[in-house]
Design a protein around this motif. Structure first.
Motif, PDB file in Angstrom:
ATOM      1  N   GLY A  26      -6.401  -5.110   9.127  1.00 31.72           N
ATOM      2  CA  GLY A  26      -5.894  -4.267   8.049  1.00 31.72           C
ATOM      3  C   GLY A  26      -4.594  -4.796   7.469  1.00 31.72           C
ATOM      4  N   TYR A  27      -3.946  -3.969   6.650  1.00 34.04           N
ATOM      5  CA  TYR A  27      -2.751  -4.389   5.926  1.00 34.04           C
ATOM      6  C   TYR A  27      -1.718  -3.261   5.909  1.00 34.04           C
ATOM      7  CZ  TYR A  27      -6.085  -7.799   4.003  1.00 34.04           C
ATOM      8  OH  TYR A  27      -7.045  -8.775   3.848  1.00 34.04           O
ATOM      9  N   LEU A  28      -0.457  -3.645   5.875  1.00 34.67           N
ATOM     10  CA  LEU A  28       0.600  -2.679   5.603  1.00 34.67           C
ATOM     11  C   LEU A  28       0.604  -2.374   4.101  1.00 34.67           C
ATOM     12  CD1 LEU A  28       3.476  -4.252   7.720  1.00 34.67           C
ATOM     13  CD2 LEU A  28       2.183  -2.190   8.281  1.00 34.67           C
ATOM     14  N   PRO A  29       1.034  -1.176   3.691  1.00 34.47           N
ATOM     15  CA  PRO A  29       0.969  -0.818   2.266  1.00 34.47           C
ATOM     16  C   PRO A  29       1.673  -1.812   1.346  1.00 34.47           C
ATOM     17  CG  PRO A  29       1.357   1.149   3.562  1.00 34.47           C
ATOM     18  CD  PRO A  29       1.429  -0.012   4.521  1.00 34.47           C
ATOM     19  N   SER A  30       2.849  -2.303   1.752  1.00 34.15           N
ATOM     20  CA  SER A  30       3.654  -3.120   0.837  1.00 34.15           C
ATOM     21  C   SER A  30       3.451  -4.615   1.004  1.00 34.15           C
ATOM     22  CB  SER A  30       5.139  -2.793   1.035  1.00 34.15           C
ATOM     23  OG  SER A  30       5.520  -3.074   2.377  1.00 34.15           O
ATOM     24  N   GLN A  31       2.631  -5.036   1.970  1.00 35.18           N
ATOM     25  CA  GLN A  31       2.530  -6.469   2.195  1.00 35.18           C
ATOM     26  C   GLN A  31       1.557  -7.132   1.217  1.00 35.18           C
ATOM     27  OE1 GLN A  31       0.028  -6.203   6.157  1.00 35.18           O
ATOM     28  NE2 GLN A  31       0.232  -8.350   5.612  1.00 35.18           N
ATOM     29  N   ARG A  32       1.640  -8.444   1.120  1.00 31.71           N
ATOM     30  CA  ARG A  32       0.722  -9.201   0.273  1.00 31.71           C
ATOM     31  C   ARG A  32      -0.672  -9.144   0.900  1.00 31.71           C
ATOM     32  NH1 ARG A  32       1.727 -15.455  -1.625  1.00 31.71           N
ATOM     33  NH2 ARG A  32       0.340 -15.430  -3.443  1.00 31.71           N
ATOM     34  N   LYS A  33      -1.673  -8.908   0.080  1.00 27.48           N
ATOM     35  CA  LYS A  33      -3.037  -8.747   0.594  1.00 27.48           C
ATOM     36  C   LYS A  33      -3.945  -9.756  -0.093  1.00 27.48           C
ATOM     37  CE  LYS A  33      -2.087  -3.795   0.837  1.00 27.48           C
ATOM     38  NZ  LYS A  33      -0.859  -3.849   0.006  1.00 27.48           N
ATOM     39  N   ALA A  81      -8.735 -13.898  -3.554  1.00 23.45           N
ATOM     40  CA  ALA A  81      -8.523 -12.666  -4.317  1.00 23.45           C
ATOM     41  C   ALA A  81      -7.228 -12.033  -3.844  1.00 23.45           C
ATOM     42  CB  ALA A  81      -9.682 -11.699  -4.094  1.00 23.45           C
ATOM     43  N   ASP A  82      -6.352 -11.726  -4.761  1.00 23.42           N
ATOM     44  CA  ASP A  82      -5.097 -11.057  -4.434  1.00 23.42           C
ATOM     45  C   ASP A  82      -5.202  -9.592  -4.860  1.00 23.42           C
ATOM     46  OD1 ASP A  82      -2.444 -10.058  -4.315  1.00 23.42           O
ATOM     47  OD2 ASP A  82      -1.650 -12.093  -4.563  1.00 23.42           O
ATOM     48  N   PHE A  83      -5.159  -8.695  -3.872  1.00 29.54           N
ATOM     49  CA  PHE A  83      -5.230  -7.270  -4.185  1.00 29.54           C
ATOM     50  C   PHE A  83      -4.010  -6.536  -3.631  1.00 29.54           C
ATOM     51  CE2 PHE A  83      -7.625  -8.232  -0.389  1.00 29.54           C
ATOM     52  CZ  PHE A  83      -7.388  -7.199   0.503  1.00 29.54           C
ATOM     53  N   SER A  84      -2.850  -7.214  -3.727  1.00 32.03           N
ATOM     54  CA  SER A  84      -1.597  -6.646  -3.215  1.00 32.03           C
ATOM     55  C   SER A  84      -1.237  -5.333  -3.897  1.00 32.03           C
ATOM     56  CB  SER A  84      -0.452  -7.653  -3.397  1.00 32.03           C
ATOM     57  OG  SER A  84      -0.740  -8.873  -2.773  1.00 32.03           O
ATOM     58  N   GLY A  85      -1.754  -5.111  -5.089  1.00 30.58           N
ATOM     59  CA  GLY A  85      -1.439  -3.881  -5.807  1.00 30.58           C
ATOM     60  C   GLY A  85      -2.069  -2.633  -5.213  1.00 30.58           C
ATOM     61  N   VAL A  86      -3.014  -2.806  -4.294  1.00 29.30           N
ATOM     62  CA  VAL A  86      -3.629  -1.649  -3.624  1.00 29.30           C
ATOM     63  C   VAL A  86      -2.739  -1.280  -2.439  1.00 29.30           C
ATOM     64  CG1 VAL A  86      -5.680  -0.739  -2.481  1.00 29.30           C
ATOM     65  CG2 VAL A  86      -5.911  -2.432  -4.319  1.00 29.30           C
ATOM     66  N   GLU A  88      -2.110   2.345  -1.484  1.00 28.14           N
ATOM     67  CA  GLU A  88      -2.335   3.697  -0.966  1.00 28.14           C
ATOM     68  C   GLU A  88      -2.997   3.630   0.404  1.00 28.14           C
ATOM     69  OE1 GLU A  88      -2.212   7.825  -1.076  1.00 28.14           O
ATOM     70  OE2 GLU A  88      -1.406   6.442  -2.554  1.00 28.14           O
ATOM     71  N   PRO A  89      -2.410   4.271   1.433  1.00 33.08           N
ATOM     72  CA  PRO A  89      -3.046   4.260   2.752  1.00 33.08           C
ATOM     73  C   PRO A  89      -4.465   4.821   2.693  1.00 33.08           C
ATOM     74  CG  PRO A  89      -0.800   5.049   2.924  1.00 33.08           C
ATOM     75  CD  PRO A  89      -1.098   4.945   1.465  1.00 33.08           C
ATOM     76  N   GLY A  90      -5.347   4.218   3.467  1.00 36.03           N
ATOM     77  CA  GLY A  90      -6.734   4.678   3.499  1.00 36.03           C
ATOM     78  C   GLY A  90      -7.672   3.573   3.923  1.00 36.03           C
ATOM     79  N   SER A  91      -8.979   3.843   3.825  1.00 34.42           N
ATOM     80  CA  SER A  91     -10.023   2.890   4.218  1.00 34.42           C
ATOM     81  C   SER A  91     -10.643   2.276   2.968  1.00 34.42           C
ATOM     82  CB  SER A  91     -11.099   3.609   5.026  1.00 34.42           C
ATOM     83  OG  SER A  91     -10.545   4.210   6.179  1.00 34.42           O
ATOM     84  N   TYR A  92     -10.903   0.960   3.038  1.00 38.55           N
ATOM     85  CA  TYR A  92     -11.407   0.233   1.876  1.00 38.55           C
ATOM     86  C   TYR A  92     -12.439  -0.808   2.310  1.00 38.55           C
ATOM     87  CZ  TYR A  92      -7.182   2.071  -0.388  1.00 38.55           C
ATOM     88  OH  TYR A  92      -6.198   2.895  -0.890  1.00 38.55           O
ATOM     89  N   LEU A 118       0.121   0.416  10.888  1.00 39.69           N
ATOM     90  CA  LEU A 118      -0.894  -0.568  11.252  1.00 39.69           C
ATOM     91  C   LEU A 118      -0.578  -1.273  12.575  1.00 39.69           C
ATOM     92  CD1 LEU A 118      -3.414  -2.189  10.216  1.00 39.69           C
ATOM     93  CD2 LEU A 118      -1.768  -3.855   9.384  1.00 39.69           C
ATOM     94  N   TYR A 119       0.662  -1.723  12.736  1.00 39.27           N
ATOM     95  CA  TYR A 119       1.004  -2.471  13.947  1.00 39.27           C
ATOM     96  C   TYR A 119       0.814  -1.612  15.186  1.00 39.27           C
ATOM     97  CZ  TYR A 119       3.128  -5.998  10.900  1.00 39.27           C
ATOM     98  OH  TYR A 119       3.346  -6.966   9.960  1.00 39.27           O
ATOM     99  N   ARG A 120       1.300  -0.382  15.123  1.00 39.36           N
ATOM    100  CA  ARG A 120       1.206   0.485  16.304  1.00 39.36           C
ATOM    101  C   ARG A 120      -0.246   0.866  16.601  1.00 39.36           C
ATOM    102  NH1 ARG A 120       4.782   5.856  16.993  1.00 39.36           N
ATOM    103  NH2 ARG A 120       6.320   4.297  17.544  1.00 39.36           N
TER     104      ARG A 120
END
Length: 401
Positions: A26-33, A81-86, A88-92, A118-120
């Protein structure tokens, strides 16, 4: 069958299936995805696109084009594909589509999470599970002369001292950041430290590892299939011993509140190896001729200072930090095609920089000791500014480039 029947024909194997890779953790909300779409080099996809969908609503959150990677890392053709703009916490999940001839092909990822915890919730539990599975003696090596430790690597089912102090240090740091962290972390810290304590000689030397007869294992052999007897490798190296002092000092600081008796034993072991090392250095200061060892000695002293508040450790670190800073490369452009301004020469001769890929591990003290010293000194201390300036040069002249 074709050969036996005499009907020999050229058989063209099918191309490997495309791969859609992403962070399963998964990803943290603010990190590059990012996601990577990879094809066999012989494939000829056109116009690859991606769609990010939210679960369970299945509505489209983002659409975009995959960008080609000019020089692929693997032996494949790759798009990202860069989707860093997503955020919002949730499942995708991700859907990739592309054209092959007249057909439109699609590939869908499994689910992933975006979560500020995410880390915890995911990464740390998976890491602790990984540690648990690497335990030596869990399903193997029941007759080990020093039970415990972790297997070092595939094809090297030894338990090694060059890595174990770093494991103890890392687990201790995690429990400092998250004191309410899982029972698994506390258990693994105690497990790692227990093996380290058994691997110390009476005089403070630290043994190198527990190894099979040829030191490494057959790459095809699983740990539970290795039947040859193991022995304690009773060789002592300054590098491993210094990281042992640093790692155990940090662990002792944390264990004080988790398991006080084990914490006392751990600190005593760190001090014993420190005393042994200090005698060596007093007899022959050239023992610390290598900047990596010098840095690890500073780091070890700073970790003991943090665990005890005893000023002699701080003073020892300051003495050697002054000498280490003298070896810093301070002139941009002096070394052709090497972004090393701010890094440290290996020796007093200032001729070379050594194996950079190992400095974050075997020679971590080159950097960690100065960072710890900077945090401990008040700005009024005459050494504070030289250390601060050295770290500034290190970050801007070496780490960032």
């Amino acid at each position: 069958q074709a050969y036996a029947s005499g009907r020999i024909q050229k058989i063209t194997p099918p191309l490997p299936e495309p791969v859609l890779a992403f962070s399963q953790a998964g990803y943290l909300p603010s990190q590059r995805k990012k996601a990577v779409l990879a094809f066999d080099p012989a494939a000829s996809p056109r116009d690859p696109r991606f769609t990010i969908r939210r679960f369970p609503e299945d509505h489209v959150v983002l659409q975009g084009k995959f960008e080609p990677v000019p020089k692929s890392f693997w032996e494949s053709r790759e798009w990202t594909a860069d989707f860093s703009g997503v955020c919002e916490p949730g499942s995708y999940w991700i859907e990739a589509s592309w054209r092959e001839g007249k057909e439109t092909k699609k590939l869908r990822s499994s689910m992933f999470e975006i979560d500020p915890l995410l880390y915890r919730l995911r990464l740390i539990p998976s890491q602790l599970s990984f540690f648990h599975e690497l335990r030596c003696g869990r399903r193997c090596h029941a007759d080990s002369p020093v039970p415990g430790g972790y297997h070092d690597a595939t094809g090297d089912w030894s338990a090694r001292m060059w890595s174990m102090p770093h494991v103890a240090y890392g687990l201790a740091r995690y429990l400092e950041v998250d004191p309410d962290g899982s029972d698994d972390a506390r258990e693994e810290l105690a497990y790692a430290v227990d093996w380290c304590l058994k691997m110390q000689g009476d005089n403070g030397e630290v043994w190198a590892g527990v190894v099979p007869p040829k030191e490494t294992s057959d790459i095809q052999v699983r740990p539970w299939e290795e039947k040859a007897g193991r022995t304690v490798q009773k060789t002592d190296s300054l590098g491993s011993r210094l990281s042992y002092v640093a790692g155990l000092a940090r662990a002792a600081k944390v264990l004080k509140t988790i398991d006080a008796p084990l914490g006392q034993k751990t600190l005593a072991a760190a001090v014993k190896s420190w005393v042994f090392t200090q005698k060596e250095i007093q007899q022959d200061p050239a023992k610390l001729g290598d900047t990596g060892d010098m840095g690890n000695w500073i780091w070890a002293n700073m970790q003991l200072f943090g665990a005890t508040d005893d000023s002699p450790y701080l003073e020892e670190a300051k003495i050697w930090a002054t000498r280490q800073i003298e070896r810093q490369h301070r002139k941009p452009g002096d070394v052709q095609d090497a972004a090393v301004c701010g890094d440290f020469f290996d020796s007093e001769k200032m001729e070379q920089f050594g194996r950079h890929q190992y400095k974050t591990f075997h020679q971590i003290g080159i950097y960690a000791g100065l960072i710890d010293l900077h945090a401990a000194l008040p700005p009024s201390d005459p050494l504070w500014w030289p250390v601060h300036a050295a770290l500034e040069r290190l970050v801007h002249g070496y780490f960032q480039p």
